[in-house]
Design an enzyme around this catalytic site. Structure first.
Site, PDB file in Angstrom:
ATOM      1  N   GLN A 143      26.579   8.003  50.781  1.00  0.00           N
ATOM      2  CA  GLN A 143      26.093   7.525  49.483  1.00  0.00           C
ATOM      3  C   GLN A 143      27.039   7.898  48.337  1.00  0.00           C
ATOM      4  OE1 GLN A 143      23.518   5.537  48.825  1.00  0.00           O
ATOM      5  NE2 GLN A 143      22.976   5.373  50.989  1.00  0.00           N
ATOM      6  N   ASP A 203      39.667   5.431  54.982  1.00  0.00           N
ATOM      7  CA  ASP A 203      39.847   6.783  55.509  1.00  0.00           C
ATOM      8  C   ASP A 203      40.680   7.532  54.487  1.00  0.00           C
ATOM      9  OD1 ASP A 203      39.267   8.769  57.329  1.00  0.00           O
ATOM     10  OD2 ASP A 203      41.099   8.466  58.480  1.00  0.00           O
ATOM     11  N   HIS A 252      42.663   8.729  44.223  1.00  0.00           N
ATOM     12  CA  HIS A 252      43.210   8.017  45.364  1.00  0.00           C
ATOM     13  C   HIS A 252      42.317   6.857  45.771  1.00  0.00           C
ATOM     14  CE1 HIS A 252      40.598  11.337  46.193  1.00  0.00           C
ATOM     15  NE2 HIS A 252      40.258  10.826  47.351  1.00  0.00           N
ATOM     16  N   THR A 299      30.388   2.459  55.840  1.00  0.00           N
ATOM     17  CA  THR A 299      30.009   3.859  55.654  1.00  0.00           C
ATOM     18  C   THR A 299      28.508   3.938  55.438  1.00  0.00           C
ATOM     19  OG1 THR A 299      30.477   5.873  54.372  1.00  0.00           O
ATOM     20  CG2 THR A 299      30.254   3.839  53.134  1.00  0.00           C
ATOM     21  N   ASN A 300      27.958   5.130  55.592  1.00  0.00           N
ATOM     22  CA  ASN A 300      26.603   5.420  55.130  1.00  0.00           C
ATOM     23  C   ASN A 300      26.641   6.579  54.136  1.00  0.00           C
ATOM     24  OD1 ASN A 300      24.810   3.514  56.373  1.00  0.00           O
ATOM     25  ND2 ASN A 300      25.151   4.518  58.335  1.00  0.00           N
TER      26      ASN A 300
END
Length: 200
Positions: free
Chosen positions: A19, A77, A185, A16-17
């Site tokens: 933050q 996801d 989650h 991911t990017n």
């Protein structure tokens, strides 16, 4: 396994990017692992998410990094699944209101569709895929709750201001990162991931 191998094993890419996601997970991983994100391994392109399930998307992202960058990684996801909307927005949560992926637009659409609904039950679900040396494992985390009628709180991201977890009187957006991680989650899925990483 020599010292260099151990050092290499502790360096892992989070696919991911984002933050916000990075901060949440870094808190749980602590200092035992060097966590890097996509741009730090030279990945500037969009990682594909073309599957119809959270499990599929998570694995597709992890596979892409492993096959193209030969880097151990994990990918997540997450979907908000609302009972009264037949499980929507689900796998389309990030782009529910359109390709602009704006949280405000997504929340507005959910609140519009939920007008007049007495069944406010919802859940957040995260699936994380870990790939190390070409071997894949998946971890799931679920948080039950409900959709409230208007945005409340200014912390967190995504749908946090309209989701109140079961047993609490506040939304995710009213909790600190530490409080949220204990029950969320993603926090639950990451806890399983961390336990697995510690066992390697």
């Amino acid at each position: 396994m020599d010292e260099q191998d151990i050092k290499t094993m502790k360096r892992i890419c989070f696919a991911t990017n984002n933050q916000n996601k990075l901060h949440e997970i870094a808190v749980q991983l602590g200092e035992k692992f060097e966590l890097v994100i996509l741009k730090e391994i030279g990945c500037d392109e969009d990682v594909p998410e073309e599957q119809e399930t959270l499990e599929g998307n998570s694995k597709q992202k992890a596979e892409y990094i492993w096959e193209n960058y030969n880097h151990s990684c994990f990918a997540d996801d997450t979907g908000l699944e609302i009972e009264a909307l037949g499980g929507e927005p689900g796998v389309y949560s990030a782009r529910y209101a359109g390709p602009q992926r704006e949280s405000e637009d997504n929340m507005a659409l959910v609140l519009e569709k939920m007008q007049g609904q007495t069944n406010r039950n919802a859940r957040f679900r995260t699936v994380i895929t870990l790939v190390i040396d070409g071997k894949y494992e998946q971890f799931e985390g679920i948080c039950e709750g409900e959709i409230i009628e208007e945005r409340t709180g200014d912390k967190g991201f995504g749908y946090d201001p309209i989701f109140k977890p079961k047993g609490y009187d506040v939304t995710f957006a009213q909790m600190s990162t530490e409080e949220k991680n204990k029950i969320s989650h993603r926090g639950l899925a990451v806890a399983k991931l961390v336990e697995r990483l510690k066992s390697l």
